[in-house]
Write an enzyme that holds these catalytic residues in place. Structure first.
Site, PDB file in Angstrom:
ATOM      1  N   TYR B 101       0.856  -1.179   0.000  1.00 55.00           N
ATOM      2  CA  TYR B 101       0.000   0.000   0.000  1.00 55.00           C
ATOM      3  C   TYR B 101       0.895   1.233   0.000  1.00 55.00           C
ATOM      4  O   TYR B 101       1.715   1.382   0.901  1.00 55.00           O
ATOM      5  CB  TYR B 101      -0.836  -0.070   1.267  1.00 55.00           C
ATOM      6  CG  TYR B 101      -1.784   1.056   1.577  1.00 55.00           C
ATOM      7  CD1 TYR B 101      -2.727   1.481   0.654  1.00 55.00           C
ATOM      8  CD2 TYR B 101      -1.782   1.650   2.846  1.00 55.00           C
ATOM      9  CE1 TYR B 101      -3.631   2.478   0.988  1.00 55.00           C
ATOM     10  CE2 TYR B 101      -2.693   2.642   3.180  1.00 55.00           C
ATOM     11  CZ  TYR B 101      -3.612   3.055   2.244  1.00 55.00           C
ATOM     12  OH  TYR B 101      -4.511   4.024   2.577  1.00 55.00           O
ATOM     13  N   TYR B 255      -9.753  -4.599   9.325  1.00 53.27           N
ATOM     14  CA  TYR B 255      -8.449  -4.008   9.630  1.00 53.27           C
ATOM     15  C   TYR B 255      -8.549  -2.809  10.563  1.00 53.27           C
ATOM     16  O   TYR B 255      -7.936  -2.750  11.613  1.00 53.27           O
ATOM     17  CB  TYR B 255      -7.730  -3.593   8.332  1.00 53.27           C
ATOM     18  CG  TYR B 255      -6.329  -3.078   8.592  1.00 53.27           C
ATOM     19  CD1 TYR B 255      -5.270  -3.953   8.693  1.00 53.27           C
ATOM     20  CD2 TYR B 255      -6.078  -1.715   8.775  1.00 53.27           C
ATOM     21  CE1 TYR B 255      -3.987  -3.504   8.963  1.00 53.27           C
ATOM     22  CE2 TYR B 255      -4.800  -1.255   9.050  1.00 53.27           C
ATOM     23  CZ  TYR B 255      -3.757  -2.160   9.144  1.00 53.27           C
ATOM     24  OH  TYR B 255      -2.491  -1.701   9.423  1.00 53.27           O
ATOM     25  N   HIS B 256      -9.389  -1.859  10.154  1.00 51.55           N
ATOM     26  CA  HIS B 256      -9.431  -0.597  10.899  1.00 51.55           C
ATOM     27  C   HIS B 256     -10.067  -0.763  12.262  1.00 51.55           C
ATOM     28  O   HIS B 256      -9.855   0.036  13.147  1.00 51.55           O
ATOM     29  CB  HIS B 256     -10.151   0.460  10.067  1.00 51.55           C
ATOM     30  CG  HIS B 256      -9.685   0.462   8.644  1.00 51.55           C
ATOM     31  ND1 HIS B 256     -10.221  -0.380   7.706  1.00 51.55           N
ATOM     32  CD2 HIS B 256      -8.693   1.148   8.039  1.00 51.55           C
ATOM     33  CE1 HIS B 256      -9.590  -0.189   6.549  1.00 51.55           C
ATOM     34  NE2 HIS B 256      -8.666   0.721   6.724  1.00 51.55           N
ATOM     35  N   LYS B 612      -8.851  17.249  17.164  1.00 53.21           N
ATOM     36  CA  LYS B 612      -8.216  16.766  15.936  1.00 53.21           C
ATOM     37  C   LYS B 612      -8.424  17.816  14.856  1.00 53.21           C
ATOM     38  O   LYS B 612      -9.526  18.314  14.682  1.00 53.21           O
ATOM     39  CB  LYS B 612      -8.848  15.442  15.498  1.00 53.21           C
ATOM     40  CG  LYS B 612      -8.425  14.277  16.373  1.00 53.21           C
ATOM     41  CD  LYS B 612      -8.710  12.948  15.707  1.00 53.21           C
ATOM     42  CE  LYS B 612      -7.811  12.676  14.553  1.00 53.21           C
ATOM     43  NZ  LYS B 612      -6.446  12.297  14.908  1.00 53.21           N
ATOM     44  N   ASP B 616      -8.111  14.199   9.119  1.00 55.13           N
ATOM     45  CA  ASP B 616      -7.700  12.931   9.699  1.00 55.13           C
ATOM     46  C   ASP B 616      -8.774  12.437  10.684  1.00 55.13           C
ATOM     47  O   ASP B 616      -8.998  13.041  11.718  1.00 55.13           O
ATOM     48  CB  ASP B 616      -6.350  13.165  10.406  1.00 55.13           C
ATOM     49  CG  ASP B 616      -5.953  12.035  11.308  1.00 55.13           C
ATOM     50  OD1 ASP B 616      -6.453  10.915  11.105  1.00 55.13           O
ATOM     51  OD2 ASP B 616      -5.128  12.276  12.210  1.00 55.13           O
ATOM     52  N   HIS B 618      -8.872   9.424  12.198  1.00 54.20           N
ATOM     53  CA  HIS B 618      -8.452   8.360  13.115  1.00 54.20           C
ATOM     54  C   HIS B 618      -8.535   8.894  14.534  1.00 54.20           C
ATOM     55  O   HIS B 618      -7.624   9.566  14.992  1.00 54.20           O
ATOM     56  CB  HIS B 618      -7.018   7.928  12.809  1.00 54.20           C
ATOM     57  CG  HIS B 618      -6.884   7.273  11.472  1.00 54.20           C
ATOM     58  ND1 HIS B 618      -6.620   7.984  10.335  1.00 54.20           N
ATOM     59  CD2 HIS B 618      -6.992   5.979  11.091  1.00 54.20           C
ATOM     60  CE1 HIS B 618      -6.558   7.155   9.308  1.00 54.20           C
ATOM     61  NE2 HIS B 618      -6.795   5.930   9.739  1.00 54.20           N
TER      62      HIS B 618
END
Lengths: 400, 738
Positions: B101, B255-256, B612, B616, B618
């Site tokens: 990736y 995954y996340h 944040k 982004d 996350h």
């Protein structure tokens, strides 16, 4: 009743108010009328203060330069000054509280001399978790901004009882409003002392008004006794309910509906529209059998959708009509005056309990009594009397 | 279905309780072994002493014997229920695809990087886009100043896409694209780039992530509210099913979730439940299950829990086959196959002693391949610190080449099959995950569950607990909470000149706007808006037309946003989980004492805004910090996602916080943090401290400190330590103020 008894057994000498600043005492030169004493101002001493006088009061209109600057900035609408002032009234430190009281009384004096140009409207909003209070306030607040109002939102978030820290998340639920220039959103942690509402919210309302916010919304956690607290600091009390069927009405304490000047059924949209209609009919018929909060006003029930932004204008119309009705009958001034009296008593109670709790002599005595009460060797009433006696004796000793 | 109206918090809490599945081993400990072990343990009970209680709620025995697998049936790879692999010969005929990736900076830079990697043995491409693109903004949008070109490559129009794949034949190369928010413009531009290269639609092969449900749970790179987002997926399914037979129209991603702190059972269960929801979405769009289920693919995170990761991959294949068969009864066996991509865990990488990460990645890569993945990305060792360099990317790629060509891993299919332990653990995980999937189905499927907020809260709770286990040394991370180096060496990371990338992107957008047919652009965008309104027409087909006419990512996204709006998530933060998992430790109590003393001295608790900035999304780090600090006595304001520096400054002032904590995971800090300092100064709020945390390379520390940052907490900082430092900094600042 404990507090009332305590109060009456103390020598009352309020004719010569004292200013309390730090540990110094100053006799105030200006006379204060009796009505002034029913101001929402808390005594300017905090917990852990060494008591040096039988009665200490802080009705001062003599302002320090710091207070003057702060109030000057407030009058100019500085959000920085407003934020700092609210921190001052929320602080538990005695010098901060003294400054806060100075600031508040100075603001009140200024307002007496020169009333605010715009009328102010204080609205309380309550409802169970999940009914969409924040979503409603976001939509409603944005609507008020469009109408040219300046809107302050005071929201109370629960503190964790174990460590005392809290998560204050309202900004995330009122994104648009918290970005808007004419809105001020301030979440406060509730300290647990006065139900769910931060103890100084009623003082924060005054500060917001001084900074030019003409509509103040007070949002509560919506559990326990906080509704009553909020109802006692606002002009109009609004209950928000969801379209969750009739059982919600059953579950609500009758008292809360009785306090409400307006019931708003939120989420009246999509598949819930029918349910919302049914719930609103349930409330309308239930209210018929309740004592209205004021003889001039009949509690209304309205449906809104905060998501689709419908009914928001109707809700504001209803609130305005309440405001006009009450103002034209001069009832709002009366209500605010009465509320100040109530808050005086609430603050007396909490102040006394705080001070009693932080007294070392009392602490020692209590430990002993608690175990006696636990073992059944003493009744709780006897123990209570004994604690109060110890505290009062201590106060007398300190005076001598 | 109502999306925005969540069920009450109490209902969510009830359902969470129902999910805590406890799965004890079915067969008791072997009696003779237990007696022998007891002797070695000097009389202590081996079951009590040696049973491994995993965070997933599984009890793993210290030894397994034949009786544990007595009731296991003979099973071969490539046959229902596919526990042992989706294909019969597995790697023995063809090893997994090495798919790294990558993407950063400009399309020219990324293209150069891809071509070099392909020449050095990489087999498939996997494109990382920058956050501005993910969220449907053009590079010239004011909200994305710090994001352009940072965590991936910036794409604004089909012209960018054509340069990105210059010299790479799209009719042959399989391309995977991690895109969920702006799926329509990006997939459309990839298709048009292929067509303009001369490829045919049916030749295009690869995968688009397109998994929006998990975005609402953990990653937050969505644009629209859930309901229209699901329609969009249906349109992509039906377009690709008809026209692009070799294309995987979704990569259903656990995954996340694991990266956000979910344990293995949660990751697997929520992902399988997502998959079931997507099958229903496709059927709602008018297809039969066999028309598109064979094109669904999966994506797992592989962390350091070696046995459990292998068991997860085996159990997931079986669970998927069972659930799809029971619920949809497809005619084709291909509809039952769980084919998956894997990536080694980014979360397991540490900033401290970073060369350890090479070893971690190797172990994780082994678990992924022993578990039977179809393709794999191995992380570069420096990804906890910054973007990978050419050197670190080479080491990462070589890890896989060595596994394939030196270690002989591909020589046997499902080598763990028949292991007493592995088969038992696979069964345990299957049972635990199945219970959760069935609960979700009982709620009405994953879309409803996501709407209630349940999966998000459950994952966040798991994350807070994990952080507490690490901070209290119950879980060891070498070089972080044990065997820590006294002095860390600085290592090189790739630095991106964000401003230069942005300028060059803006120049290209301006050129395109001048040269294209304005009337046709207008028509294309109106057609999109109309289709969003009426629910008629295929949005992907319309986006392809728009891409041909050189409409930009931002314009296509805007056309739909006009109708659907932009989704703003409500943030909920769990409280209490950190503290209760941590237990009564000295440093927690010490911190609480320090905070109490501060409260007494200052008249209120230390108050912090956790924010944040940029695109982004996350927010795991930010939430763990918020939750942990609140549990340690702070009053914590949580800012919304995707804020600009000016908005954060406003919130810090309004709430009168002592300190602003900035969490940065996507490399935007060098632009955004100085901007925040500037905004605070402008508003006269120089009393607010700024602390930073997240993925920040050592060499940026001095820059940030000079810009006015008081403290920087890298990955692996223990929360009580950070909290104490923050309290001390605030006190110092207040003293100086006097």
């Amino acid at each position: 009743m404990l507090s009332r008894r305590l109060w009456h057994s103390m020598p009352v000498n309020a004719s010569r108010p004292l200013i309390y600043q730090g540990t110094k005492r100053v006799i105030a030169s200006n006379n204060i009328s009796t009505t002034d004493r029913f101001s929402p101002l808390a005594p300017a001493y905090a917990q852990n203060t060494i008591i040096q006088a039988p009665l200490i009061a802080a009705y001062s209109t003599v302002a320090s330069s710091k207070t003057l600057t702060l109030s000057e900035q407030l009058a100019q609408g500085s959000r920085y000054a407003l934020a700092k002032s609210i921190t001052l009234v929320e602080s538990s430190r005695s010098d901060h509280r003294a400054e806060a009281q100075q600031l508040l009384s100075y603001i009140l004096k200024k307002q007496r001399d020169q009333p605010l140009t715009k009328p102010t409207f204080r609205i309380g909003l309550s409802g169970s978790p999940g009914v969409g209070k924040s979503t409603f306030i976001e939509a409603f607040g944005m609507y008020l901004l469009e109408q040219g109002h300046k809107v302050a939102v005071l929201a109370v978030d629960p503190s964790s009882s174990r460590t005392g820290g809290s998560i204050l998340g309202d900004k995330t639920r009122m994104t648009e409003l918290s970005r808007a220039d004419d809105a001020y959103v301030r979440p406060s942690p509730s300290r647990g002392t006065l139900g769910g509402v931060a103890r100084n919210t009623n003082e924060a309302i005054l500060l917001c008004e001084a900074a030019g916010y003409d509509v103040t919304l007070v949002e509560t956690v919506g559990v326990g006794q906080s509704e009553t607290m909020v109802a006692e600091m606002v002009d109009m009390f609004v209950l928000l309910v969801g379209p969750g069927g009739g059982d919600e009405l059953q579950g609500l304490k009758k008292g809360i509906v009785e306090l409400s000047d307006l019931v708003i059924v939120n989420k009246a949209d999509g598949k819930l529209a029918d349910a919302a209609r049914a719930v609103s009919m349930d409330y309308t018929s239930a209210i018929k059998f309740l004592q209205p909060p004021s003889p001039l006003w009949k509690t209304k029930v309205l449906r809104v959708s905060s998501r689709e932004n419908t009914g928001i204008d109707k809700a504001w119309e209803a609130m305005k009509s309440y405001f006009d009705t009450m103002t034209s009958a001069n009832k709002l001034t009366e209500k605010r005056g009465a509320q100040r009296k109530v808050w005086m008593w609430r603050q007396i109670t909490s102040e006394l309990v705080d001070r009693l709790n932080s007294d070392d002599k009392v602490k020692q005595h209590v430990a002993e009594l608690e175990s006696k009460v636990f073992d059944g060797k003493m009744t709780s009433g006897q123990a209570a009397d004994s604690v109060v006696d110890v505290f009062l004796n201590k106060v007398k000793e300190d005076r001598i | 279905m109502s999306w925005k109206h969540s069920t009450s918090l109490a209902a969510v809490k009830r359902s969470i309780r129902a999910y805590s599945v406890k799965v004890p081993p079915k067969v008791p400990l072997h009696a003779e072994w237990a007696a022998m072990a007891q002797k070695e343990l000097k009389g202590k009970d081996p079951e009590e002493k040696l049973t491994w209680h995993t965070p997933e709620g599984l009890d793993v025995k210290p030894v397994y014997t034949k009786s544990d697998t007595a009731d296991i049936e003979e099973e071969i790879p490539g046959k229902f229920p596919y526990t042992r692999g989706p294909y019969a010969s597995m790697y023995t005929s063809r090893p997994w695809t090495i798919r790294q990736y990558a993407g950063f900076s400009t399309v020219e830079e990324s293209n150069r990087f891809y071509r070099k990697n392909l020449a050095a043995g990489q087999q498939g491409l996997s494109v990382a886009f920058d956050l501005a693109t993910h969220r449907g903004y053009d590079s010239d949008h004011p909200r994305v100043v710090g994001d352009v070109g940072m965590a991936g490559v910036a794409i604004d129009s089909v012209e960018d896409m054509k340069i990105l794949f210059d010299g790479i034949p799209l009719n042959k190369m399989s391309v995977s694209m991690t895109m969920n928010g702006a799926v329509l413009p990006i997939l459309a531009m990839y298709i048009v780039a292929g067509l303009e290269q001369g490829a045919e639609l049916k030749e295009l092969s690869g995968t688009i992530q397109n998994d929006i449900l998990k975005e609402f749970m953990v990653r937050n790179t969505f644009i629209y509210p859930p309901l229209p987002s699901m329609r969009l997926i249906g349109d992509i399914f039906s377009f690709t099913a008809q026209n692009m037979p070799k294309y995987n129209s979704i990569s259903i991603s656990g995954y996340h979730m694991q990266e956000a702190g979910a344990d293995n059972v949660l990751e697997m269960a929520f992902t399988i439940a997502d998959g079931l929801e997507y099958i229903r979405t496709g059927m709602k769009a008018g297809m039969t299950v066999d028309q598109f289920a064979p094109r669904l693919s999966f994506f797992w995170a592989i962390g350091m829990n070696f046995y459990m990761e292998i068991a997860k991959m085996r159990a997931a294949r079986r669970l998927w086959a069972h659930m799809v068969k029971e619920k949809f009864d497809p005619k084709s066996q291909k509809s039952l196959l769980l084919r998956t991509h894997c990536q080694t865990s980014g979360w397991s990488l540490t900033e401290q002693d970073p060369y350890n990460n090479v070893i971690r990645t190797t172990i994780e890569a082994m678990a992924a391949t022993l578990g039977g993945t179809q393709s794999l990305h191995t992380n570069s060792f420096d990804e906890a610190i910054g973007l990978p360099t050419e050197f670190s990317a080479r080491i990462a790629r070589n890890t896989q080449l060595i596994l394939q060509e030196e270690a002989m891993i591909p020589k046997v299919a499902d080598p763990w099959g028949g292991s007493y332990m592995m088969e038992s653990m696979t069964n345990q995980m299957y049972d635990a995950a199945r219970a959760i999937v069935e609960e979700v189905e009982a709620m009405g499927g994953m879309a409803k569950a996501v709407d209630s907020g349940m999966p998000k809260l459950r994952i966040e709770e798991s994350a807070a607990k994990r952080q507490a286990r690490i901070d209290s040394n119950q879980e060891v991370i070498v070089g972080v909470n044990k065997y820590r180096l006294e002095k860390e060496d600085a290592i090189d990371v790739l630095a991106i000149d964000n401003t230069a990338v942005r300028t060059s992107q803006i120049n290209r957008i301006n050129k395109i706007r001048e040269t294209r047919d304005a009337q046709k652009v207008k028509e294309c965008l109106e057609a999109l808006e109309q289709s969003a309104k009426t629910n008629e027409g295929n949005l992907l087909a319309l986006s392809i037309e728009a891409a041909k006419q050189r409409c930009t990512v931002g314009e296509i996204s805007d056309a739909l946003e006009k109708v659907w709006g932009r989704h703003m998530p409500a943030t909920r933060v769990v409280s209490g989980a950190y503290r209760s998992e941590y237990g009564d430790h000295d440093d927690v109590n010490q911190t609480l004492k320090l905070v109490d003393l501060f409260t007494k001295n200052q008249g209120r608790r230390p108050r912090m805004l956790v924010a944040k900035m940029g695109q982004d999304g996350h927010d795991r780090g930010a939430k763990v910090i918020a939750s942990g600090f609140a549990d340690l006595g702070f009053d914590v304001d949580v800012g919304p996602l995707f804020q600009t520096p000016a908005e954060v400054a406003r919130q810090a002032i309004d709430a009168d916080v002592h300190v602003v904590g900035i969490s940065s995971q996507a490399a935007g800090h060098k632009t955004l943090v100085p901007a925040l300092v500037e905004e605070l100064k402008k508003l006269g709020a120089t009393d607010k401290l700024i602390v930073c945390g997240g993925v920040i390379p050592q060499q940026d520390y001095a820059f940030l400190r000079n810009a006015g940052v008081s403290a920087i907490f890298g990955p692996g900082t223990r929360i009580p330590v950070a909290a104490q430092e923050v309290v001390q900094k605030i006190e110092q600042a207040l003293d100086n103020d006097k």
